[in-house]
Enzyme design. Structure first.
Site, PDB file in Angstrom:
ATOM      1  N   SER A  34       0.520   5.112   1.018  1.00 16.26           N
ATOM      2  CA  SER A  34       1.831   4.543   0.720  1.00 16.26           C
ATOM      3  C   SER A  34       2.856   4.978   1.764  1.00 16.26           C
ATOM      4  CB  SER A  34       2.253   4.928  -0.702  1.00 16.26           C
ATOM      5  OG  SER A  34       3.420   4.252  -1.097  1.00 16.26           O
TER       6      SER A  34
ATOM      7  N   ASP B  35       2.229   0.016   2.445  1.00 20.51           N
ATOM      8  CA  ASP B  35       1.189  -0.775   1.784  1.00 20.51           C
ATOM      9  C   ASP B  35       1.777  -1.933   0.973  1.00 20.51           C
ATOM     10  OD1 ASP B  35       2.230   0.974  -0.155  1.00 20.51           O
ATOM     11  OD2 ASP B  35       0.363   1.045  -1.274  1.00 20.51           O
TER      12      ASP B  35
ATOM     13  N   ASP C 129       3.654  -2.383  -1.657  1.00 26.22           N
ATOM     14  CA  ASP C 129       3.733  -2.510  -3.109  1.00 26.22           C
ATOM     15  C   ASP C 129       5.147  -2.239  -3.619  1.00 26.22           C
ATOM     16  OD1 ASP C 129       3.678   0.233  -2.696  1.00 26.22           O
ATOM     17  OD2 ASP C 129       2.016   0.630  -4.060  1.00 26.22           O
TER      18      ASP C 129
ATOM     19  N   ASP D 129       7.372  -0.988   1.846  1.00 28.60           N
ATOM     20  CA  ASP D 129       6.740   0.240   2.340  1.00 28.60           C
ATOM     21  C   ASP D 129       5.406  -0.099   3.019  1.00 28.60           C
ATOM     22  OD1 ASP D 129       5.357  -0.405   0.026  1.00 28.60           O
ATOM     23  OD2 ASP D 129       5.235   1.638  -0.717  1.00 28.60           O
TER      24      ASP D 129
END
Length: 584
Positions: free
Chosen positions: A155, A317, A319, A315
């Site tokens: 993340s 990734d 999500d 961000d």
């Protein structure tokens, strides 16, 4: 070769493991150099080999490098072998596993190691051909009816970290029961160096390794576009001049799909070009975290230049999404995750009602540390609110429990910029949220309002809610001991009042009980977790939660004031009172 002085800090058992790793790593092109550096750093070596990297409820997360306590190809193989054993025991291995990865260093390597370890166990694998947003992994698991999913990501952690997250067949990140079952299987794998892996070419020819690409992207984007609530106009701007948005993926995976979706909606999208490039060092930001207004610096400079309506940042990734909006005076205001969540809920409710698309028994799901303003909106609109522990996996889990009950999922969110609109994904989704935020911005712009205007209207209607998060770093074994002692003190001797406000109830999620000021008690129907939430008279609250991934105590605050000044004063007063006790 003489052992490093770092082994002096290790038990004999750990020294033995270190010797085994040293023999194998001597020929490893990625880790031999790292091990050589560690051998000149006794404390670093002891940290790298002093324990095993722990497989938690979401999977693995840690610093990359050589060692049993590091993210590397061998710890990834070990975890994957455990997952393979679990799927074989369940009898679902034949359905296959979907594997995705982000833009971090070694993410592609770890994804391939995961895929070839699964294929080596005879399990079919669907491997994305390049970096993809984490929510597309969740979608892919559900779309392909796979047995599980794995995404390689840390993340918005610092560049030296990477992670390994496991998803169940519902596309939801592993909840504790699933994680514990996999942990038991990992414990049966004795040697990460003997885990069999398939040859890539042979696995491909045998049909055990299949690549996912544009076709899966198209299916996912079509479902995201299908969430639109703009009344079928085809664009979010209802025939007017489209909104202008600045977008940045913060060097991550969002650049793959978010601009495409926004442009197909009819938005004018101007990207921060230097941040569109996948960069494992995240070289243009101190932290690639859309919860941090500092991450918006370059995007805001561009927004001022082109007079954009708003800035969206996802961000690495993709999500989570952060939002900053024009303030009507030539500058921009960053909106918190709580504020964006309330605005999205408000817009979804308004448009669903206008389109006659509200379920008879609608449900909104949020975490226990998310603003209570969402509950106020839900109550006013006849929605049930479900509270869950911190972690979007618990929101995904609740969506599954709603199926077949006659209750319909409407929206789920958490204060840390995570939102979900369509349940074809069971994790927070920065692509969905970006699309809905753009549509919402355009909707209010067509009415002559900004999001700040609409937020003020909501405050006037429901009260002025303010929230704050404070993280207290407590590193090392000493810090962990201090954190445990602090939680015990708050748990065993809870205050009767804080900041002049009586404590109405104490919610103790470690024992699953709520204790009220009148002496009564009740059960908390949530998994056990070391969390304490104090609800004060007037509905104000604060919550203490040790982080599961960092050496930090997280303290959340929430208040509701008569007006903005009253809310800010209440929040500051509550903050001071709690921190005096924490630091005392």
């Amino acid at each position: 070769m003489r052992e490093s002085a770092g082994t002096d800090f290790l038990t004999e058992e750990r020294r033995g493991l270190y010797r085994v790793w040293r023999r194998h790593l001597a020929a490893d092109p990625d880790l031999a150099e790292d091990l050589a550096r560690l051998e000149a750093d006794p404390k670093g070596l002891a940290d790298a080999f002093g324990e095993d990297l722990r497989f938690g409820t979401g999977g693995l997360r840690g610093v990359m490098g050589a060692g049993t306590n590091r993210m590397n190809r061998y710890t990834v193989r070990l975890a994957t072998a455990g997952l393979a054993r679990y799927l074989q025991r369940q009898g679902t291995a034949g359905r296959g596993v979907v594997v995705a990865y982000d833009s971090r260093r070694w993410s592609d390597l770890f994804a391939k190691e995961t895929a070839l370890t699964l294929a080596g166990a005879g399990i079919p694998v669907y491997l994305f051909e390049g970096i993809r947003p984490t929510p597309e992994l969740s979608f892919g698991v559900r779309d392909l009816e796979a047995a599980a999913g794995v995404v390689i990501t840390a993340s918005h952690n610092p560049p030296e970290y990477n992670g390994y997250k496991v998803y169940g067949p519902d596309g939801c990140q592993a909840v504790p029961e699933l994680a514990e079952a996999i942990i038991r299987e990992i414990a049966q794998v004795e040697d990460p160096f003997s885990v069999p892996t398939a040859d890539e070419g042979e696995a491909t020819r045998a049909g055990l390794l299949r690549r996912l690409g544009a076709e899966m992207d198209d299916r996912y984007v079509a479902r995201v576009r299908g969430l639109g609530l703009s009344g079928g106009t085809g664009t979010p701007s209802a025939g007017r001049a489209p909104v202008t948005l600045v977008y940045t993926p913060l060097h991550g995976t969002g650049g793959k799909l978010v601009p495409r979706v926004l442009e197909e909606m009819g938005c004018r999208v101007v990207c921060v070009e230097e941040q569109m490039r996948p960069d494992p060092e995240f070289s243009t930001v101190a932290s690639p975290n859309p919860e941090d207004p500092a991450a918006f610096e370059r995007a805001l400079a561009l927004a001022r230049e082109i007079k954009a309506d708003a800035v969206l940042a996802t961000d690495p990734d993709c999500d989570r999404v952060g939002v900053a909006v024009a303030d009507g005076h030539g500058d921009y205001e960053y909106l918190s995750g709580n504020q964006v969540g309330v605005l999205l809920l408000d817009y979804i409710l308004e448009r669903r009602k206008a389109l006659g698309a509200m379920p008879d028994k609608g449900v909104m799901i949020k975490t226990i540390v998310t603003s209570e303003m969402g509950r106020a909106l839900a109550d006013a609109n006849g929605l049930e609110t479900i509270d869950v522990l911190t972690g979007f996996k618990f929101i995904g889990e609740q969506i599954g429990r709603l199926e077949g009950t006659g209750r319909g999922f409407v929206f789920g969110y958490e204060e840390s910029c995570g939102y979900l609109i369509g349940d074809f994904v069971r994790d927070k989704d920065g692509v969905q949220a970006s699309a809905m935020a753009a549509e919402m911005i355009a909707h209010h712009k067509a009415a002559g309002k900004t999001l700040l205007d609409r937020l003020e209207e909501l405050y006037r209607a429901y009260g002025y809610y303010r929230e704050r998060l404070v993280s207290v770093t407590m590193p090392g074994a000493e810090g962990q001991a201090r954190m445990r002692a602090m939680m015990e003190r708050w748990r065993d001797a809870p205050p009767l009042e804080v900041a002049g406000l009586a404590v109405a109830e104490v919610q103790d999620y470690l024992v699953g009980r709520v204790r009220r000021a009148d002496g009564s008690e009740g059960a908390l129907d949530l998994p056990r977790s070391d969390v304490l939430k104090f609800v004060l008279d007037g509905g104000h609250w604060f919550c203490l939660r040790p982080s599961g991934t960092e050496p930090k105590l997280k303290i959340y605050f929430g208040v509701r004031g008569r007006d903005d000044a009253d809310a800010r004063e209440l929040l500051d007063r509550l903050h001071r009172a709690v921190m005096e006790r924490v630091e005392g």
